[in-house]
Scaffold this active site. Structure first.
Site, PDB file in Angstrom:
ATOM      1  N   SER A   1      -5.069   2.570  12.489  1.00  0.00           N
ATOM      2  CA  SER A   1      -3.508   2.298  12.621  1.00  0.00           C
ATOM      3  C   SER A   1      -3.568   0.848  13.330  1.00  0.00           C
ATOM      4  CB  SER A   1      -2.792   3.289  13.566  1.00  0.00           C
ATOM      5  OG  SER A   1      -1.752   2.735  13.888  1.00  0.00           O
ATOM      6  N   ARG A   2      -2.979   0.005  12.480  1.00  0.00           N
ATOM      7  CA  ARG A   2      -2.858  -1.438  12.989  1.00  0.00           C
ATOM      8  C   ARG A   2      -2.204  -1.368  14.308  1.00  0.00           C
ATOM      9  NH1 ARG A   2      -0.550  -2.906   7.471  1.00  0.00           N
ATOM     10  NH2 ARG A   2       1.426  -2.524   8.493  1.00  0.00           N
TER      11      ARG A   2
ATOM     12  N   ASP B   1       3.300  12.649  12.258  1.00  0.00           N
ATOM     13  CA  ASP B   1       3.259  11.154  12.111  1.00  0.00           C
ATOM     14  C   ASP B   1       2.767  10.666  13.435  1.00  0.00           C
ATOM     15  OD1 ASP B   1       3.408   8.867  10.951  1.00  0.00           O
ATOM     16  OD2 ASP B   1       5.476   8.735  10.843  1.00  0.00           O
TER      17      ASP B   1
ATOM     18  N   ALA C   1      -1.669   5.524   3.665  1.00  0.00           N
ATOM     19  CA  ALA C   1      -1.515   5.439   2.056  1.00  0.00           C
ATOM     20  C   ALA C   1      -2.872   5.476   1.181  1.00  0.00           C
ATOM     21  CB  ALA C   1      -1.142   3.664   2.160  1.00  0.00           C
TER      22      ALA C   1
ATOM     23  N   SER D   1       0.731  -1.373  -0.029  1.00  0.00           N
ATOM     24  CA  SER D   1       0.009  -0.015   0.144  1.00  0.00           C
ATOM     25  C   SER D   1       0.892   1.226   0.021  1.00  0.00           C
ATOM     26  CB  SER D   1      -0.874  -0.199   1.229  1.00  0.00           C
ATOM     27  OG  SER D   1      -0.093  -0.182   2.330  1.00  0.00           O
TER      28      SER D   1
ATOM     29  N   LYS E   1      10.133   2.145   7.862  1.00  0.00           N
ATOM     30  CA  LYS E   1      10.368   2.526   9.279  1.00  0.00           C
ATOM     31  C   LYS E   1      10.561   1.572  10.107  1.00  0.00           C
ATOM     32  CE  LYS E   1       7.268   6.536   8.235  1.00  0.00           C
ATOM     33  NZ  LYS E   1       6.060   7.122   8.801  1.00  0.00           N
TER      34      LYS E   1
ATOM     35  N   GLU F   1       3.859  -3.612  13.658  1.00  0.00           N
ATOM     36  CA  GLU F   1       5.300  -3.183  13.277  1.00  0.00           C
ATOM     37  C   GLU F   1       5.470  -2.747  14.814  1.00  0.00           C
ATOM     38  OE1 GLU F   1       2.712  -2.149  11.786  1.00  0.00           O
ATOM     39  OE2 GLU F   1       3.070  -1.471   9.815  1.00  0.00           O
TER      40      GLU F   1
ATOM     41  N   LYS G   1       7.303   5.495  16.609  1.00  0.00           N
ATOM     42  CA  LYS G   1       5.936   5.941  16.802  1.00  0.00           C
ATOM     43  C   LYS G   1       4.902   4.912  16.617  1.00  0.00           C
ATOM     44  CE  LYS G   1       4.778   5.242  11.969  1.00  0.00           C
ATOM     45  NZ  LYS G   1       3.590   5.479  10.973  1.00  0.00           N
TER      46      LYS G   1
END
Length: 321
Positions: free
Chosen positions: A262-263, A252, A141, A14, A109, A289, A192
């Protein structure tokens, strides 16, 4: 205006696809390199990447290929792969001829692994003497691919390179700032997602909006602490610095920490409401992540003997005893 004449984007997910779409707004010679033949055919014929971006239409002149043998011919190569795939991706591209003659813009990232270090340090080993820049911003994205208003920070030790890349990417709807502090931008991008987990946990615990706003202030201090330890210019005692207040850091952070899209925030929220933390962590299958970055940043905290309370708090939740 000084710009790169041709741009390659490596990574067909993405974010990679949306960055290719963004780059194509200002450059007529942009090619997206990916491995999936079916997605490549879809982009070529339909100008969509349904798997990652739904039915969003990509620029008609955006090219796509799975043939890595020509990637060395591009002046600017944007790397947009998951952090765990970074080393293997650079090694693969080296076998296809990329060298210090190519300029790399790293949109990945996180931290390099084994040993834990910044991507800028890993590139000194993988691709010595390469001209490198780093990209971070408040960019979802799908919104980026739709050409909705957004912004980003671009960092390079060679500020002229950062400005040149900014010229390629900036538009009426996409603004950029540039900096030579490559460390702080990488640290913010890596941390982040960990802080987003904390934001999700706070939301689950009904800590209130005040607590989530206070979190942003606190985590800026922790970004500065690690950045200073790794050689960045941000100071934990003085947050009145330009970069910390730009899109690639606070922008961000706000986007990632305040969105259940956001996952990482979603993961933190679901962890926070779970009745059995150990079972939840064992059965959770989606890639997070921040969970991966947390394991790596703890190595750096130990190495440099740092006090980062938010990171430690998230670790108590996320890492099984």
């Amino acid at each position: 205006m000084n710009k790169f004449k041709n741009i390659a984007v490596y990574g067909g997910g993405s974010f990679g696809t949306s960055l290719a779409s963004l780059a194509a707004q200002n450059c007529n010679n942009v090619t997206l390199f990916l491995r999936d033949e079916e997605i490549a055919k879809e982009i070529l014929h339909n100008k969509t990447n349904v798997k990652y971006l739904g039915d969003i239409k990509l620029p008609t002149h955006l090219q796509v290929t799975t043939n890595l043998s020509v990637i060395k011919d591009f002046e600017l190569i944007i790397i947009a792969v998951p952090s765990y795939a970074f080393d293997d991706s650079i090694k693969l591209l080296k076998t296809h001829g990329i060298s210090a003659d190519n300029t790399l813009l790293i949109a990945t990232k996180g931290f390099a692994r084994n040993p834990t270090e910044l991507f800028s340090d890993r590139l000194k080993t993988l691709l010595p003497h390469s001209t490198t820049a780093f990209f971070a911003g408040s960019n979802l994205a799908k919104e980026l691919a739709k050409n909705l208003p957004a912004s980003a920070s671009i960092a390079s030790l060679d500020i002229d390179i950062a400005n040149k890349i900014a010229n390629n990417l900036s538009s009426k709807t996409f603004t950029t700032n540039t900096t030579s502090d490559i460390v702080t931008l990488q640290v913010a991008g890596a941390l982040k997602n960990i802080f987003a987990i904390k934001s999700g946990i706070d939301l689950a615990k009904k800590q209130g909006k005040n607590a989530r706003a206070t979190l942003i202030v606190t985590v800026l201090k922790e970004i500065a602490i690690l950045s200073k330890a790794l050689g960045g210019t941000a100071s934990s005692r003085s947050l009145d610095t330009n970069l910390l207040l730009e899109a690639g850091v606070v922008g961000d952070l706000v986007l990632t920490c305040y969105s259940l899209g956001s996952r990482n925030t979603k993961f933190g929220y679901e962890l926070g409401i779970s009745s059995d933390k150990k079972i939840f962590l064992r059965e959770y299958k989606e890639l997070v992540e921040g969970q991966e970055a947390l394991k790596l940043v703890l190595d750096l905290i130990k190495k440099y003997d740092l006090q980062m309370p938010i990171i430690s708090e998230v670790a108590n939740y996320v890492i099984p005893e």
